[in-house]
Design an enzyme around this catalytic site. Sequence first.
Site, PDB file in Angstrom:
ATOM      1  N   HIS A 236     -76.476 -38.728  53.805  1.00 45.88           N
ATOM      2  CA  HIS A 236     -74.771 -37.708  53.099  1.00 45.88           C
ATOM      3  C   HIS A 236     -75.681 -36.413  52.820  1.00 45.88           C
ATOM      4  CE1 HIS A 236     -73.161 -41.718  52.219  1.00 45.88           C
ATOM      5  NE2 HIS A 236     -71.855 -39.873  51.639  1.00 45.88           N
ATOM      6  N   PRO A 237     -75.091 -35.546  53.536  1.00 47.05           N
ATOM      7  CA  PRO A 237     -76.224 -33.890  53.193  1.00 47.05           C
ATOM      8  C   PRO A 237     -76.104 -33.730  51.679  1.00 47.05           C
ATOM      9  CG  PRO A 237     -73.726 -33.735  53.844  1.00 47.05           C
ATOM     10  CD  PRO A 237     -74.245 -35.077  54.164  1.00 47.05           C
TER      11      PRO A 237
ATOM     12  N   VAL B 223     -67.090 -33.826  45.417  1.00 49.31           N
ATOM     13  CA  VAL B 223     -66.525 -33.225  45.061  1.00 49.31           C
ATOM     14  C   VAL B 223     -65.578 -32.445  45.244  1.00 49.31           C
ATOM     15  CG1 VAL B 223     -68.950 -32.226  46.214  1.00 49.31           C
ATOM     16  CG2 VAL B 223     -67.299 -31.824  47.192  1.00 49.31           C
TER      17      VAL B 223
ATOM     18  N   GLU C 251     -64.610 -31.243  52.536  1.00 38.51           N
ATOM     19  CA  GLU C 251     -65.107 -31.103  50.951  1.00 38.51           C
ATOM     20  C   GLU C 251     -66.014 -30.438  50.261  1.00 38.51           C
ATOM     21  OE1 GLU C 251     -64.521 -36.010  51.957  1.00 38.51           O
ATOM     22  OE2 GLU C 251     -67.005 -35.286  51.627  1.00 38.51           O
ATOM     23  N   GLN C 252     -66.594 -29.720  51.367  1.00 42.52           N
ATOM     24  CA  GLN C 252     -67.093 -28.694  50.148  1.00 42.52           C
ATOM     25  C   GLN C 252     -66.627 -28.083  50.587  1.00 42.52           C
ATOM     26  OE1 GLN C 252     -71.474 -28.796  51.214  1.00 42.52           O
ATOM     27  NE2 GLN C 252     -71.912 -30.599  51.190  1.00 42.52           N
TER      28      GLN C 252
ATOM     29  N   PHE D 250     -79.166 -35.344  46.083  1.00 40.27           N
ATOM     30  CA  PHE D 250     -78.125 -35.657  45.503  1.00 40.27           C
ATOM     31  C   PHE D 250     -76.121 -35.799  45.668  1.00 40.27           C
ATOM     32  CE2 PHE D 250     -74.389 -33.158  42.630  1.00 40.27           C
ATOM     33  CZ  PHE D 250     -74.028 -34.069  41.529  1.00 40.27           C
TER      34      PHE D 250
END
Length: 291
Positions: free
Chosen positions: A78-79, A134, A98-99, A130
């Site tokens: 995951h980024p 989101v 999502e971001q 992390f």
Amino acid sequence: MSGGAISEDGGELLAKLNAAPRGDFIAMLAGVYEHSPWIAERAWDLRPFASLAALKQALVRAVREAGHEQQLALVRAHPELVGKAALAGDLTPESLDEQGRAGLAHCSPEEFAQLRDLNAAYSARFGWPFILAVRGPRGTGLTRGQIIAALERRLHNPDDVEFAECLRQIHRIAEIRLNPKFGFEPALGNAVWDWCEALAAHSEPEWAAKGQLTATYLTDAHRACAHDIQSWMLDCGFDDVAIDAVGNVVGLYHGSDPQARRLLTGSHYDTVRNSGKYDGRIGILIPMVCV
């Protein structure tokens, strides 16, 4: 109130997944778990799926039964939020959406610097990025402030607790990505969430002024919660609802057979000082949506 069945197109998709060869099955679920097609590959062996919920459970099982190293690889796939991949334009379409919904592309310079520093501290602390769903509990997106607060809070978790939380967040992300594919809207879950939020608005003034939730026994905040719960029980279809002399909200659902044996459930809706939104109250709200 509807639980939110999958759409007709969603039913067709489920049938196609159940009938698909392994490679097609994996391709149809591409992007649900970030850069991790092995999860769909393992879930293929668990077909057929009677429902979307059964498919989700199979995917969770595939991750749960994997070894720690494979789980760690999943987490590391995951980024970072507003990390190098985002800045370079290398996010998957799902992560980009999502971001974007969380407004992370519009961070102020101060927010960007704070997230950069927190990401670095988190990575140094745990050795993985992390991870946070989101889009939030309703799928509409957390605020940047909520995201930063979650990162700050979770920096202090023990390693095993935080690793488990990352996996939980990954499954939540996968669920949010799956639901629209099947035309599914979790109406009952959304109702419970909305009720919790509404009850949390009733807090004693000195605590509300600090942004904290406190509704101790028979205060105005506690009584306001009782009236909300009474109203919602009636909306849910309870036959008789009353608030007794000591503040209990008592709801009775007769069902189709008034002589049938009764199932009793109960919980509290008062709180300790500076409490969370869910303790006790979930034990009232879940039976309500069952009715």
